[in-house]
Design a protein around this motif. Structure first.
Motif, PDB file in Angstrom:
ATOM      1  N   THR A   6      10.292   2.527  23.966  1.00 11.09           N
ATOM      2  CA  THR A   6       9.073   2.477  23.058  1.00 11.09           C
ATOM      3  C   THR A   6       9.192   1.142  22.504  1.00 11.09           C
ATOM      4  O   THR A   6      10.170   0.345  22.332  1.00 11.09           O
ATOM      5  CB  THR A   6       9.004   3.560  22.246  1.00 11.09           C
ATOM      6  OG1 THR A   6       9.870   3.502  21.296  1.00 11.09           O
ATOM      7  CG2 THR A   6       9.127   4.860  22.785  1.00 11.09           C
ATOM      8  N   ALA A   7       7.745   0.640  22.140  1.00 14.56           N
ATOM      9  CA  ALA A   7       7.732  -0.554  21.262  1.00 14.56           C
ATOM     10  C   ALA A   7       8.040  -0.167  19.855  1.00 14.56           C
ATOM     11  O   ALA A   7       7.822   1.059  19.431  1.00 14.56           O
ATOM     12  CB  ALA A   7       6.304  -1.231  21.403  1.00 14.56           C
ATOM     13  N   SER A   8       8.028  -0.839  19.026  1.00 10.52           N
ATOM     14  CA  SER A   8       8.574  -0.902  17.535  1.00 10.52           C
ATOM     15  C   SER A   8       7.432  -1.509  16.714  1.00 10.52           C
ATOM     16  O   SER A   8       7.166  -2.619  17.256  1.00 10.52           O
ATOM     17  CB  SER A   8       9.860  -0.867  16.977  1.00 10.52           C
ATOM     18  OG  SER A   8      10.152  -1.964  17.316  1.00 10.52           O
ATOM     19  N   VAL A   9       7.067  -1.450  15.557  1.00 16.79           N
ATOM     20  CA  VAL A   9       6.127  -2.161  14.596  1.00 16.79           C
ATOM     21  C   VAL A   9       6.649  -2.197  13.292  1.00 16.79           C
ATOM     22  O   VAL A   9       7.078  -1.169  12.741  1.00 16.79           O
ATOM     23  CB  VAL A   9       4.796  -1.445  14.653  1.00 16.79           C
ATOM     24  CG1 VAL A   9       3.621  -2.079  13.773  1.00 16.79           C
ATOM     25  CG2 VAL A   9       4.034  -1.371  16.180  1.00 16.79           C
ATOM     26  N   GLU A  61       6.356   7.322  23.258  1.00 16.75           N
ATOM     27  CA  GLU A  61       6.465   6.727  24.532  1.00 16.75           C
ATOM     28  C   GLU A  61       5.227   6.662  25.294  1.00 16.75           C
ATOM     29  O   GLU A  61       4.319   7.787  25.054  1.00 16.75           O
ATOM     30  CB  GLU A  61       7.566   7.758  25.345  1.00 16.75           C
ATOM     31  CG  GLU A  61       7.896   7.021  26.639  1.00 16.75           C
ATOM     32  CD  GLU A  61       9.016   7.938  27.218  1.00 16.75           C
ATOM     33  OE1 GLU A  61       9.050   7.777  28.602  1.00 16.75           O
ATOM     34  OE2 GLU A  61       9.704   8.740  26.586  1.00 16.75           O
ATOM     35  N   GLY A  62       5.117   5.526  25.721  1.00 20.72           N
ATOM     36  CA  GLY A  62       3.791   5.330  26.625  1.00 20.72           C
ATOM     37  C   GLY A  62       2.575   4.560  25.800  1.00 20.72           C
ATOM     38  O   GLY A  62       1.673   4.322  26.345  1.00 20.72           O
ATOM     39  N   THR A  63       3.185   4.258  24.643  1.00 23.43           N
ATOM     40  CA  THR A  63       2.204   3.349  23.687  1.00 23.43           C
ATOM     41  C   THR A  63       1.636   2.174  24.435  1.00 23.43           C
ATOM     42  O   THR A  63       2.531   1.484  24.812  1.00 23.43           O
ATOM     43  CB  THR A  63       2.685   3.249  22.306  1.00 23.43           C
ATOM     44  OG1 THR A  63       2.710   4.615  21.765  1.00 23.43           O
ATOM     45  CG2 THR A  63       1.543   2.402  21.497  1.00 23.43           C
ATOM     46  N   VAL A 106       1.020  -3.627  23.124  1.00 26.21           N
ATOM     47  CA  VAL A 106       2.460  -3.642  23.097  1.00 26.21           C
ATOM     48  C   VAL A 106       3.205  -3.294  24.458  1.00 26.21           C
ATOM     49  O   VAL A 106       2.433  -2.730  25.287  1.00 26.21           O
ATOM     50  CB  VAL A 106       2.860  -2.815  21.856  1.00 26.21           C
ATOM     51  CG1 VAL A 106       2.422  -3.088  20.500  1.00 26.21           C
ATOM     52  CG2 VAL A 106       2.460  -1.327  22.192  1.00 26.21           C
ATOM     53  N   VAL A 107       4.094  -3.777  24.593  1.00 17.39           N
ATOM     54  CA  VAL A 107       4.777  -3.412  25.923  1.00 17.39           C
ATOM     55  C   VAL A 107       6.247  -2.431  25.288  1.00 17.39           C
ATOM     56  O   VAL A 107       6.789  -2.860  24.251  1.00 17.39           O
ATOM     57  CB  VAL A 107       5.156  -4.507  26.762  1.00 17.39           C
ATOM     58  CG1 VAL A 107       4.091  -4.973  27.276  1.00 17.39           C
ATOM     59  CG2 VAL A 107       6.111  -5.700  25.973  1.00 17.39           C
ATOM     60  N   PRO A 108       6.717  -1.723  26.163  1.00 18.12           N
ATOM     61  CA  PRO A 108       7.964  -0.935  25.783  1.00 18.12           C
ATOM     62  C   PRO A 108       9.082  -1.973  25.451  1.00 18.12           C
ATOM     63  O   PRO A 108       9.289  -2.788  26.193  1.00 18.12           O
ATOM     64  CB  PRO A 108       8.463  -0.130  26.858  1.00 18.12           C
ATOM     65  CG  PRO A 108       6.776   0.035  27.762  1.00 18.12           C
ATOM     66  CD  PRO A 108       6.022  -1.135  27.568  1.00 18.12           C
ATOM     67  N   GLY A 109      10.045  -1.598  24.569  1.00 20.03           N
ATOM     68  CA  GLY A 109      11.215  -2.136  24.475  1.00 20.03           C
ATOM     69  C   GLY A 109      11.106  -3.509  23.427  1.00 20.03           C
ATOM     70  O   GLY A 109      11.958  -4.317  22.909  1.00 20.03           O
ATOM     71  N   GLU A 110       9.579  -3.963  22.923  1.00 20.00           N
ATOM     72  CA  GLU A 110       9.721  -5.226  22.157  1.00 20.00           C
ATOM     73  C   GLU A 110       9.415  -4.599  20.854  1.00 20.00           C
ATOM     74  O   GLU A 110       8.657  -3.536  20.569  1.00 20.00           O
ATOM     75  CB  GLU A 110       8.345  -6.068  22.766  1.00 20.00           C
ATOM     76  CG  GLU A 110       8.465  -6.505  24.012  1.00 20.00           C
ATOM     77  CD  GLU A 110       9.349  -7.746  23.981  1.00 20.00           C
ATOM     78  OE1 GLU A 110      10.125  -8.143  25.020  1.00 20.00           O
ATOM     79  OE2 GLU A 110       9.069  -8.447  22.869  1.00 20.00           O
ATOM     80  N   HIS A 111       9.486  -5.596  19.845  1.00 16.67           N
ATOM     81  CA  HIS A 111       9.512  -5.437  18.394  1.00 16.67           C
ATOM     82  C   HIS A 111       8.311  -6.286  18.046  1.00 16.67           C
ATOM     83  O   HIS A 111       8.249  -7.600  18.377  1.00 16.67           O
ATOM     84  CB  HIS A 111      10.596  -5.561  17.530  1.00 16.67           C
ATOM     85  CG  HIS A 111      10.177  -5.445  16.130  1.00 16.67           C
ATOM     86  ND1 HIS A 111      10.276  -3.925  15.622  1.00 16.67           N
ATOM     87  CD2 HIS A 111      10.108  -6.241  15.298  1.00 16.67           C
ATOM     88  CE1 HIS A 111       9.876  -4.157  14.159  1.00 16.67           C
ATOM     89  NE2 HIS A 111       9.634  -5.463  13.864  1.00 16.67           N
TER      90      HIS A 111
END
Length: 129
Positions: A6-9, A61-63, A106-111
């Protein structure tokens, strides 16, 4: 590089009219999975003395898209009330923008650190690090 699925914010707010962090601003986080999907409210936080939200909820997950909603009008109303305790009111209360909504992909794995630079009559945002 993150290996998360998942991405994080994260975010923080700087009041550029004072050159200081904006404390006590409510921030709501929402996410969706796809451009045409409905927004899912995830919860919120408020900025601390450093202007940071350190406890925003995790993204599901999937955001693919995230929205940060900043309730800035109460912050400016309080700031103005504090400044006018010893002086009569001579300006309109609140802010020109009572709330600020920032939407980004956003893309998975990115902050994604998304700072808000704020003043009573404008704002800007950028992807920070």
């Amino acid at each position: 590089m993150s290996t998360s699925i998942t991405a994080s914010v994260s975010t923080h707010i700087l009041d550029t009219s004072l050159g200081r962090p904006a404390e006590g601003v409510a921030v709501q986080l929402s996410a969706r999975q796809g451009r045409d999907a409905n927004w899912q409210p995830l919860g919120g936080s408020a900025t601390d003395a450093d202007g940071r939200c350190k406890d925003l909820p995790a993204l599901p997950e999937g955001t693919t898209h995230v929205r940060l909603d900043f309730a800035v009008e109460p912050y400016f109303e309080k700031k103005q009330a504090d400044a006018q305790q010893d002086a009569p009111a001579n300006r309109d209360s609140g802010a020109f923008f009572p709330e600020v909504a920032i939407t980004f992909a956003v893309v998975p794995g990115e902050h994604y650190h998304v700072p808000l630079l704020l003043n009573p009559f404008g704002y800007s945002v950028y992807r920070g690090s």
